[in-house]
Design an enzyme around this catalytic site. Structure first.
Site, PDB file in Angstrom:
ATOM      1  N   LYS A 174       0.855  -1.200   0.000  1.00 27.38           N
ATOM      2  CA  LYS A 174       0.000   0.000   0.000  1.00 27.38           C
ATOM      3  C   LYS A 174       0.887   1.245   0.000  1.00 27.38           C
ATOM      4  CE  LYS A 174      -1.884   3.303   2.595  1.00 27.38           C
ATOM      5  NZ  LYS A 174      -2.017   4.247   1.550  1.00 27.38           N
ATOM      6  N   CYS A 283      13.692  11.773   5.990  1.00 29.56           N
ATOM      7  CA  CYS A 283      13.732  11.346   7.387  1.00 29.56           C
ATOM      8  C   CYS A 283      15.108  11.636   7.982  1.00 29.56           C
ATOM      9  CB  CYS A 283      13.391   9.878   7.483  1.00 29.56           C
ATOM     10  SG  CYS A 283      14.328   8.911   6.327  1.00 29.56           S
TER      11      CYS A 283
HETATM   12  P1  NAP Z   1       2.195   8.767   7.370  1.00 31.77           P
HETATM   13  O1  NAP Z   1       1.109   9.743   7.337  1.00 31.77           O
HETATM   14  O2  NAP Z   1       2.473   8.032   8.603  1.00 31.77           O
HETATM   15  O3  NAP Z   1       1.888   7.760   6.184  1.00 31.77           O
HETATM   16  C1  NAP Z   1       2.729   6.675   5.873  1.00 31.77           C
HETATM   17  C2  NAP Z   1       1.906   5.569   5.232  1.00 31.77           C
HETATM   18  O4  NAP Z   1       0.989   5.038   6.185  1.00 31.77           O
HETATM   19  C3  NAP Z   1       1.052   6.031   4.054  1.00 31.77           C
HETATM   20  O5  NAP Z   1       1.004   5.014   3.097  1.00 31.77           O
HETATM   21  C4  NAP Z   1      -0.296   6.226   4.708  1.00 31.77           C
HETATM   22  O6  NAP Z   1      -1.389   6.147   3.803  1.00 31.77           O
HETATM   23  C5  NAP Z   1      -0.316   5.061   5.666  1.00 31.77           C
HETATM   24  N1  NAP Z   1      -1.275   5.190   6.761  1.00 31.77           N
HETATM   25  C6  NAP Z   1      -1.863   6.327   7.243  1.00 31.77           C
HETATM   26  N2  NAP Z   1      -2.700   6.025   8.255  1.00 31.77           N
HETATM   27  C7  NAP Z   1      -2.651   4.672   8.411  1.00 31.77           C
HETATM   28  C8  NAP Z   1      -3.291   3.760   9.291  1.00 31.77           C
HETATM   29  N3  NAP Z   1      -4.144   4.173  10.231  1.00 31.77           N
HETATM   30  N4  NAP Z   1      -3.006   2.439   9.188  1.00 31.77           N
HETATM   31  C9  NAP Z   1      -2.127   2.010   8.270  1.00 31.77           C
HETATM   32  N5  NAP Z   1      -1.511   2.826   7.396  1.00 31.77           N
HETATM   33  C10 NAP Z   1      -1.751   4.137   7.470  1.00 31.77           C
HETATM   34  O7  NAP Z   1       3.584   9.419   6.958  1.00 31.77           O
HETATM   35  P2  NAP Z   1       3.879  10.410   5.754  1.00 31.77           P
HETATM   36  O8  NAP Z   1       3.286  11.723   6.095  1.00 31.77           O
HETATM   37  O9  NAP Z   1       3.510   9.773   4.466  1.00 31.77           O
HETATM   38  O10 NAP Z   1       5.476  10.472   5.783  1.00 31.77           O
HETATM   39  C11 NAP Z   1       6.203  11.386   6.538  1.00 31.77           C
HETATM   40  C12 NAP Z   1       6.790  10.731   7.777  1.00 31.77           C
HETATM   41  O11 NAP Z   1       7.561   9.608   7.425  1.00 31.77           O
HETATM   42  C13 NAP Z   1       7.726  11.618   8.540  1.00 31.77           C
HETATM   43  O12 NAP Z   1       7.439  11.564   9.908  1.00 31.77           O
HETATM   44  C14 NAP Z   1       9.105  11.026   8.281  1.00 31.77           C
HETATM   45  O13 NAP Z   1      10.059  11.248   9.276  1.00 31.77           O
HETATM   46  C15 NAP Z   1       8.796   9.597   8.147  1.00 31.77           C
HETATM   47  N6  NAP Z   1       9.834   8.902   7.385  1.00 31.77           N
HETATM   48  C16 NAP Z   1      10.724   8.111   8.063  1.00 31.77           C
HETATM   49  C17 NAP Z   1      11.732   7.442   7.383  1.00 31.77           C
HETATM   50  C18 NAP Z   1      12.712   6.584   8.124  1.00 31.77           C
HETATM   51  O14 NAP Z   1      13.338   5.738   7.508  1.00 31.77           O
HETATM   52  N7  NAP Z   1      12.882   6.750   9.421  1.00 31.77           N
HETATM   53  C19 NAP Z   1      11.828   7.556   5.996  1.00 31.77           C
HETATM   54  C20 NAP Z   1      10.921   8.378   5.332  1.00 31.77           C
HETATM   55  C21 NAP Z   1       9.911   9.032   6.047  1.00 31.77           C
HETATM   56  P3  NAP Z   1      -2.009   7.464   3.110  1.00 31.77           P
HETATM   57  O15 NAP Z   1      -0.950   8.018   2.244  1.00 31.77           O
HETATM   58  O16 NAP Z   1      -3.147   6.929   2.343  1.00 31.77           O
HETATM   59  O17 NAP Z   1      -2.385   8.390   4.223  1.00 31.77           O
END
Ligand code: NAP
Ligand code: MG
Length: 493
Positions: A174, A283
């Site tokens: 997903k 990140c």
């Molecule tokens: P996010 O809102 O947590 O979304 C990540 C993924 O999870 C998306 O595919 C999202 O779908 C899905 N998702 C949302 N709600 C969910 C739920 N209740 N159950 C299961 N899946 C769900 O994060 P983002 O805004 O896309 O990304 C930014 C964040 O990622 C930042 O905090 C960043 O630090 C972190 N990040 C960390 C790393 C690392 O390696 N540490 C690397 C890259 C990014 P939808 O798109 O449909 O909402």
């Protein structure tokens, strides 16, 4: 306009809700690039069923041949880099050069994972018994769920799906709703490489419906997730109820420590690259500079001079510009963090506002923003902004205080130090609480063949990439073979 369809059991099809999500260009928000099908929980259940069937065949493919399949995918992506990069730039906003770099990172990761297909997978262990052979072997988990963010929409899925397949699992993937086009191009590369139907399945839809359905499905043995802490923790809690394994890579608040003996020009260059590259939406982005007071002023002069030269704009027309943030919600959240930093007394010395005149087609551009005289206890020094915003924290207590401040956050992904003192370097490596650390290089980046991931609130469930990457996706079996009839001979077990 593009249509992004689910890919289930080798077929491209619409989800059963009949609804769609628009994909827009953050540099020109009125430009609709395409629409992705919205799936239901029933669509997820069907994908899992078909994945489970396909997995039973996939596991019989010898490991080197599974690796060879990943090598083919890598070659396809390499050939297509000039086709994929613009899709990534248009939907995510990072400039073309960064988009190309990301596609090549996916290539590197898949090539490395492919090469792991020919390496040993277990241990031979000496036994206390005579005539007993102990070894370990690996078995796949079955069907695994892959849930990924928008900020690295091709290389993060690649670094999860590659190892999952190498270990003989099937995948339900997903992607983030904001970046459907890159996800589709990645999956098409698997299709073109000839991966058997059902081994990789792509299901579009919201986190709350599709994401949760994957996490709740009892047949999904493990979930590898990268994204926000809020969602990661929720996934972990749900998965725990049915003892499913989770791997979580989440937020960061990555510091560069600049000691008094540092090469300031290098430190400035690294800080600018780390803080404003990919619009700060990595990140591993640099979000704090922790600097000894004695070099604070000369550093700031150089930093401001350098950061003012950053061009902000559409990364399609200028392949080196700092692009927009990814969407309206991220735009508002970054501006709100800037406002809150002002209110708590941080000193704004650069940027702090949108670039361009507000209008329906103005991109989500935010100027490179720097706050000085930030105190470690301020929100700006502790919470992830995920945009082009940098906090400079001068310290008076030397190396020890710098390390204390570096560690005084919940997160622990990446960090960096600028110094020429080898003793400080080694002490920093011992004491800093991050999973990745750099000496005289920026906080960003990570090579395919090296483990990647964070400690503390950043990560859980083992390192991705490198030869550790596949470990999450398999079980280890320990095998004892007695060729000495030890029971009959009365040898004790
Ligand atoms: P996010 O809102 O947590 O979304 C990540 C993924 O999870 C998306 O595919 C999202 O779908 C899905 N998702 C949302 N709600 C969910 C739920 N209740 N159950 C299961 N899946 C769900 O994060 P983002 O805004 O896309 O990304 C930014 C964040 O990622 C930042 O905090 C960043 O630090 C972190 N990040 C960390 C790393 C690392 O390696 N540490 C690397 C890259 C990014 P939808 O798109 O449909 O909402
Ligand atoms: Mg988009």
């Amino acid at each position: 306009m593009d249509q992004y369809l689910n890919f289930v059991n080798g077929q491209w099809r619409t989800g059963s809700t009949g609804e769609w999500d628009e994909n827009r260009n953050p540099a020109k928000p009125s430009e609709v690039l395409g629409r992705s099908t919205r799936s239901s929980t029933a669509d997820v259940a069907e994908a899992v069923t078909l994945a489970a069937t396909a997995q039973r065949e996939w596991v019989r493919v010898p490991r080197p041949a599974r690796g060879a399949m990943l090598e083919k995918v890598a070659q396809i992506l390499r050939r297509r880099v000039d086709e994929i990069a613009p899709v990534l730039t248009r939907e995510e906003g990072k400039c073309l050069n960064e988009a190309r770099g990301e596609v090549m990172k996916a290539v590197n990761v898949l090539e490395f994972t492919a090469s792991e297909g020919r390496r040993p997978t277990g241990q031979v262990i000496p036994s206390d018994m005579p005539g007993t052979f102990i070894y370990t072997t690996r078995t796949p988990l079955g069907v695994v769920g892959i849930i990924t963010p928008w900020n690295f929409p091709i290389c993060i899925p690649a670094w999860k799906i590659g190892p999952a397949l190498l270990e003989g699992n099937a995948v339900v993937f997903k992607p983030a709703t904001l970046t459907p086009g890159t996800a589709m191009l990645l999956v098409k590369a698997f299709e073109e490489a000839g991966l058997p139907p059902g081994v990789v399945n792509l299901v579009y839809g919201s986190g709350s419906v599709v994401g949760n359905a994957i996490v709740d499905d009892k047949r999904v043995a493990a979930i590898s997730f990268t994204g926000s802490n809020e969602v990661g923790i929720a996934i972990h809690a749900r998965a725990a109820k049915r003892l499913a394994r989770t791997q979580l890579e989440m937020g960061g608040k990555n510091p560069v420590i600049v000691l008094a003996d540092a090469d300031l020009d290098q430190a400035v260059e690294a800080t600018v690259m780390g803080a404003f590259g990919s619009t700060g939406q990595r990140c591993t982005a640099t979000s704090r500079v922790i600097i000894e007071r004695s070099v604070h002023q000369p550093f700031m002069t150089k930093l401001l001079e350098r950061a003012r030269r950053i061009k902000v704009g559409d990364g399609m027309t200028d392949p080196t510009a700092m692009g927009p943030v990814v969407d309206m919600s991220q735009f508002r959240s970054v501006l709100a963090a800037i406002e809150s930093a002002r209110l708590e007394g941080a000193k704004l010395v650069l940027g702090g506002e949108r670039v361009g005149v507000e209008g329906p087609n103005t991109g989500y551009f935010i100027a490179p923003t720097i706050f000085d005289e930030v105190k470690p206890e301020m929100k700006l020094a502790r919470e992830e902004v995920f945009g082009p915003v940098l906090a400079v924290i001068p310290v008076d207590g030397g190396f020890d205080e710098a390390i204390r401040v570096a560690n005084a956050v919940e997160y622990g992904l990446s960090s960096s130090i600028y110094t020429r003192d080898i003793q400080r370097v080694m002490q920093y490596a011992d004491r800093v609480e991050t999973g990745i650390l750099h000496v005289n290089s920026p906080t960003v980046g990570g090579e395919a063949q090296a483990p990647f991931g964070g400690v503390k609130a950043t990560g859980l469930g083992g390192r991705e990439m490198g030869s550790t990457g596949p470990e999450f996706f398999c079980e280890i079996k320990t095998v004892y073979i007695d060729y000495n009839s030890n029971v009959r001979q009365g040898n004790l077990y």
